[in-house]
Design a protein around this motif. Structure first.
Motif, PDB file in Angstrom:
ATOM      1  N   ARG A  59       1.624   1.946  69.975  1.00  0.00           N
ATOM      2  CA  ARG A  59       3.025   1.938  69.534  1.00  0.00           C
ATOM      3  C   ARG A  59       3.947   2.234  70.705  1.00  0.00           C
ATOM      4  O   ARG A  59       3.551   2.805  71.697  1.00  0.00           O
ATOM      5  N   ARG A  60       5.222   1.851  70.526  1.00  0.00           N
ATOM      6  CA  ARG A  60       6.278   2.181  71.483  1.00  0.00           C
ATOM      7  C   ARG A  60       7.063   3.359  70.944  1.00  0.00           C
ATOM      8  O   ARG A  60       7.097   3.580  69.744  1.00  0.00           O
ATOM      9  N   TYR A  61       7.746   4.070  71.823  1.00  0.00           N
ATOM     10  CA  TYR A  61       8.575   5.197  71.419  1.00  0.00           C
ATOM     11  C   TYR A  61       9.968   5.031  72.006  1.00  0.00           C
ATOM     12  O   TYR A  61      10.131   4.482  73.086  1.00  0.00           O
ATOM     13  N   ARG A  62      10.963   5.497  71.270  1.00  0.00           N
ATOM     14  CA  ARG A  62      12.352   5.211  71.600  1.00  0.00           C
ATOM     15  C   ARG A  62      12.867   5.927  72.846  1.00  0.00           C
ATOM     16  O   ARG A  62      13.753   5.429  73.505  1.00  0.00           O
ATOM     17  N   ASN A  63      12.346   7.100  73.113  1.00  0.00           N
ATOM     18  CA  ASN A  63      12.900   7.817  74.261  1.00  0.00           C
ATOM     19  C   ASN A  63      11.792   8.474  75.089  1.00  0.00           C
ATOM     20  O   ASN A  63      10.635   8.494  74.700  1.00  0.00           O
ATOM     21  N   ILE A  64      12.202   9.012  76.205  1.00  0.00           N
ATOM     22  CA  ILE A  64      11.266   9.579  77.171  1.00  0.00           C
ATOM     23  C   ILE A  64      10.594  10.823  76.620  1.00  0.00           C
ATOM     24  O   ILE A  64       9.387  11.014  76.779  1.00  0.00           O
ATOM     25  N   SER A  65      11.369  11.688  75.958  1.00  0.00           N
ATOM     26  CA  SER A  65      10.794  12.930  75.422  1.00  0.00           C
ATOM     27  C   SER A  65       9.717  12.651  74.388  1.00  0.00           C
ATOM     28  O   SER A  65       8.655  13.282  74.404  1.00  0.00           O
ATOM     29  N   ALA A  66       9.974  11.710  73.484  1.00  0.00           N
ATOM     30  CA  ALA A  66       8.983  11.383  72.451  1.00  0.00           C
ATOM     31  C   ALA A  66       7.718  10.795  73.070  1.00  0.00           C
ATOM     32  O   ALA A  66       6.603  11.132  72.651  1.00  0.00           O
ATOM     33  N   ALA A  67       7.882   9.947  74.067  1.00  0.00           N
ATOM     34  CA  ALA A  67       6.709   9.352  74.723  1.00  0.00           C
ATOM     35  C   ALA A  67       5.877  10.418  75.433  1.00  0.00           C
ATOM     36  O   ALA A  67       4.647  10.411  75.354  1.00  0.00           O
ATOM     37  N   CYS A  68       6.535  11.358  76.100  1.00  0.00           N
ATOM     38  CA  CYS A  68       5.799  12.444  76.774  1.00  0.00           C
ATOM     39  C   CYS A  68       5.080  13.324  75.760  1.00  0.00           C
ATOM     40  O   CYS A  68       3.932  13.729  75.978  1.00  0.00           O
ATOM     41  N   GLU A  69       5.737  13.620  74.630  1.00  0.00           N
ATOM     42  CA  GLU A  69       5.105  14.439  73.591  1.00  0.00           C
ATOM     43  C   GLU A  69       3.871  13.753  73.025  1.00  0.00           C
ATOM     44  O   GLU A  69       2.843  14.397  72.791  1.00  0.00           O
ATOM     45  N   VAL A  70       3.954  12.445  72.804  1.00  0.00           N
ATOM     46  CA  VAL A  70       2.813  11.707  72.258  1.00  0.00           C
ATOM     47  C   VAL A  70       1.646  11.726  73.241  1.00  0.00           C
ATOM     48  O   VAL A  70       0.496  11.938  72.848  1.00  0.00           O
TER      49      VAL A  70
END
Length: 192
Positions: free
Chosen positions: A93-104
């Motif tokens: 999946r893709r994530y909308r922002n940098i913080s969410a991607a780092c958390e994932v």
């Protein structure tokens, strides 16, 4: 598969990327000082109103390095593109922002540090972390320290005003008071 020190460094870099992006974002505003020379220089065009290097890092993008046939990508790959590319590898999946991607990527830690592609992930995140750190101007505020790291035994401890002492190699941290106690012990051992 990553060794323990590389995995710890990757975890530290992933957790620091959102804050580095926030600091780098502050450099997008045009400076109030003249950075472009005197008024007598001959310029064909007016200077850009923003720092283009930081704009390129924080702007939109996709991880399509091999599909940039026209050479439109200038400079490093945008942070959101690197992180979304690796999120697609890990979760699909893709994530909308940098913080969410780092958390994932941090939540899926066994998958991000125990696969065959983990070294590529660590290399890409390390490169991105270095570029964001340079854009955030944090290198100038770091002070190298004299003692070796208690975990990896390299001379890579650094201090930053208002923060804990950290190792740039393995990511180990300690309070300034703990470092001062260690320095006093070393001084006692050598008789200084």
């Amino acid at each position: 598969m990553l060794d323990r020190l590389t995995a710890d460094r990757l975890r530290q870099q992933l957790s620091a990327i959102p804050e580095l992006c926030a600091y780098a974002w502050l450099d997008l505003a045009p400076s109030t000082t003249v950075r472009y020379g005197s008024i007598h220089t001959a310029r064909l065009h007016a200077p850009a109103p923003v720092n283009e290097r930081v704009l390129n890092l924080l702007g939109p993008g996709d991880y399509l390095a091999d599909l940039d046939h026209n050479g439109d990508q200038d400079g490093p790959m945008p942070a959101v593109a690197v992180l979304n590319g690796w999120c697609r590898v890990v979760t699909g999946r893709r994530y909308r922002n940098i913080s969410a991607a780092c958390e994932v990527l941090l939540e899926r830690w066994p998958a991000t540090s125990g696969n065959t592609w983990s070294r590529e992930l660590a290399r890409d995140i390390g490169r991105l972390h270095g570029q964001l750190e340079a854009a955030a101007h944090l290198h100038a505020h770091r002070q190298p320290l004299e003692l070796p790291c208690p975990r990896c035994t390299l001379y890579a401890l650094e201090a930053m005003a208002g923060r804990d002492v950290s190792c740039s190699n393995c990511g180990a941290t300690m309070t300034v008071a703990d470092y001062d106690r260690r320095a006093a012990l070393y001084a006692d051992k050598i008789g200084a």
